[in-house]
Write an enzyme that holds these catalytic residues in place. Structure first.
Site, short mmCIF file in Angstrom:
data_model
loop_
_atom_site.label_atom_id
_atom_site.label_comp_id
_atom_site.label_asym_id
_atom_site.label_seq_id
_atom_site.Cartn_x
_atom_site.Cartn_y
_atom_site.Cartn_z
CB SER A 87 -6.06 1.88 -3.54
OG SER A 87 -6.40 3.22 -3.24
CD GLU A 88 -5.49 4.03 1.96
OE1 GLU A 88 -5.08 5.01 2.59
OE2 GLU A 88 -4.78 3.38 1.18
CG ASN A 89 -9.98 3.96 -2.97
OD1 ASN A 89 -8.80 3.62 -2.94
ND2 ASN A 89 -10.59 4.31 -4.08
CG ASN B 223 -1.86 1.20 1.22
OD1 ASN B 223 -1.45 2.34 1.43
ND2 ASN B 223 -3.14 0.93 1.00
CB SER C 256 -10.22 -2.02 1.75
OG SER C 256 -8.96 -1.48 1.43
#
Length: 520
Positions: free
Chosen positions: A341-343, A318, A383
């Site tokens: 990607s944390e979204n 990440n 996520s």
């Protein structure tokens, strides 16, 4: 029970319900569909779709940045004029769009979020004492919402231990004269298997306003691209969930396995009259950096080329905005690195060409992106399960300050700068993930950023494993401190001592600062 009786009536005697049944008579299929769709109400007027939202209501707003926000329903709240709302949102968008519209009209009393981003209006209202702001780590927020939808009242998480989240005292409300009125409460802490965890409570809302891509006429919903984000868990965590979509299709259009949110979680559906789908940070790979931008800074490029050496074949990583993301441009074509990607994306590709830009596909920095073949999309709660669960081998992010034992501060300057922690606290909370910090060695005013002890609120305690600056590279031992392992050719050990506000050891194998080769 009525449906079970109908099913039993339709099955021939001696046929087990565990075996694939024969096709039901068409009249029964119609009966089932009409029975279920009767509890999902369809609207054409956005204002009527938010009927029941009143002054003081708690409202969840789906989306991430401007991606996947229920823009028509937000507009309906403004038209309706309800005030003193408590809004739960991943972040607050921009001044004149999304949640910013409700902030500008002074309809919001409190915001529960993880990141303010570029919303200067929200920051101004907060510091002026006109808005309560409850900052929550993004993964904790996602899990609190998920818990609210699953009937779990509370849970323990390692995220935020040793920070203001655990200790309490984070500013929630200022007075107009600048003094603090409301501070966050400390969290209960318990130890499990030698690690400390915080007790976090679930969140539920009166209403959840959700943005889907398509809904069928029984209320099943699917999402497009990274617009799944917070929409999925929020849709399950409210007394009334209202979903605006771009298209309504017939029942049976979706394969059952393709449905993202079943209709059991949906109360109201509306086809949005119009969609702007504004892009917050349009980024393409065929656009060149402006003259004088940081992208042309040799010192910055030096950090980027050193950071790129941290990637390994087969790694899941990440990357924070700025230098970490730019380091991915130097990943060798001989190497496969899965970028997270944390979204809600695994398998980030390069920035798109101008003709490939898609408002529904963005990264955590709100930039338009592409996804490589084999990549996938998922909701925010999934996520952060990947993040907290230690499924990433590397996280790379920037910092305002790092201590000699690896404490990290990168989210807040009290009373001055409030951006929020976003997903950073979650990203540094897993012991299985290597944390690499990339940053300039000193501030713009030449003050050291590597300190004996951080003076700003912490993002994580003893979590950083490696520090890369334009001058040097330090390895971090969480009990013994820093070791200088690489030095840029234009620097000396004495120079590093003069610009580093803590002691450090010098490796007997000190070597020149490494740089990735473009043909590596």
């Amino acid at each position: 029970m009525a449906a079970l009786r109908l099913l039993a009536w339709a099955l021939p005697r001696g046929v087990s319900a565990l075996r694939p049944p024969p096709a039901l008579p068409h009249r029964l299929i119609r009966r089932y569909v009409s029975d279920r769709s009767g509890s999902v109400h369809f609207y054409t007027d956005p204002v009527k779709a938010v009927e029941g939202v009143k002054d003081g209501s708690t409202v969840m707003l789906g989306g991430f940045g401007l991606c996947g926000i229920p823009e028509n329903l937000i507009g309906a709240l403004k038209t309706k004029g309800v005030k003193d709302l408590k809004i739960v949102s991943s972040n607050v968008g921009v001044d004149d769009f999304g949640l910013g519209i409700l902030l500008a009209s002074k309809q919001v009393r409190r915001v529960v979020c993880s990141y303010l981003g570029e919303n200067a209006l929200c920051e101004k209202l907060y510091l002026a004492g006109e808005l309560e702001l409850e900052m929550t780590p993004q993964g904790t927020l996602a899990e609190r919402i998920r818990a609210g939808g699953t009937g779990v009242p509370a849970f323990y998480t390692p995220t935020g231990y040793g920070t203001l989240v655990q200790e309490g005292g984070s500013p929630i409300r200022y007075a107009p004269d600048g003094h603090l009125i409301t501070l966050s409460e400390p969290r209960e802490v318990r130890e499990f298997q030698g690690r400390f965890y915080l007790l976090e409570h679930a969140i539920r809302a009166d209403f959840a306003l959700i943005k889907g891509w398509k809904a069928d006429r029984s209320g099943n919903v699917i999402f497009r691209g990274s617009a799944r984000n917070f929409n999925v868990p929020m849709c399950k965590a409210a007394d009334i969930s209202v979903v605006e979509v771009e298209e309504i299709v017939d029942v049976g259009t979706f394969a059952p396995e393709d449905i993202h949110v079943p209709n059991i979680y949906v109360d109201r559906v509306i086809k949005g009259p119009k969609f702007e789908k504004r892009i917050e940070r349009l980024t393409t790979r065929d656009s060149k950096p402006a003259p004088g931008s940081k992208d042309n800074d040799p010192s910055r490029t030096r950090i980027i080329k050193r950071a790129a050496l941290e990637f390994q074949d087969g790694m899941y990583a990440n990357l924070g905005i700025g230098i970490p993301v730019l380091a991915s441009n130097y990943i060798s074509p001989k190497m496969t690195v899965y970028l997270h990607s944390e979204n809600g994306i695994l398998g980030l590709g390069p920035f798109p060409l101008k003709n490939e830009v898609d408002a529904d596909v963005i990264n955590a920095g709100k930039q338009t992106v592409t996804v490589v073949p084999g990549g996938c999309f998922f909701a925010s709660d999934d996520s952060f399960a990947m993040i907290r669960g230690g499924h990433l081998q590397l996280t790379m992010l920037g910092a305002m300050q790092v201590s000699q034992y690896g404490d990290l501060a990168n989210w807040m300057v009290p009373g001055k700068k409030v951006k929020g922690m976003g997903g950073a606290m979650d990203l540094v909370s897993s012991k299985k993930t290597r944390v690499v910090v990339t940053m300039e060695h000193c501030t713009k005013t030449k003050q050291p950023k590597i300190l004996k002890k951080c003076t700003m609120p912490l993002t994580g305690k003893r979590c950083v494993d490696l520090i890369i600056t334009e001058k040097a590279v330090f390895e971090v031992n969480h009990s013994k401190g820093l070791t200088l392992v690489e030095l840029w050719e234009g620097s000396s050990v004495d120079d590093i001592k003069a610009t580093t506000a803590c002691s450090f050891a010098v490796s007997p194998n000190l070597k020149p600062m490494q740089q990735i080769k473009l043909d590596a």
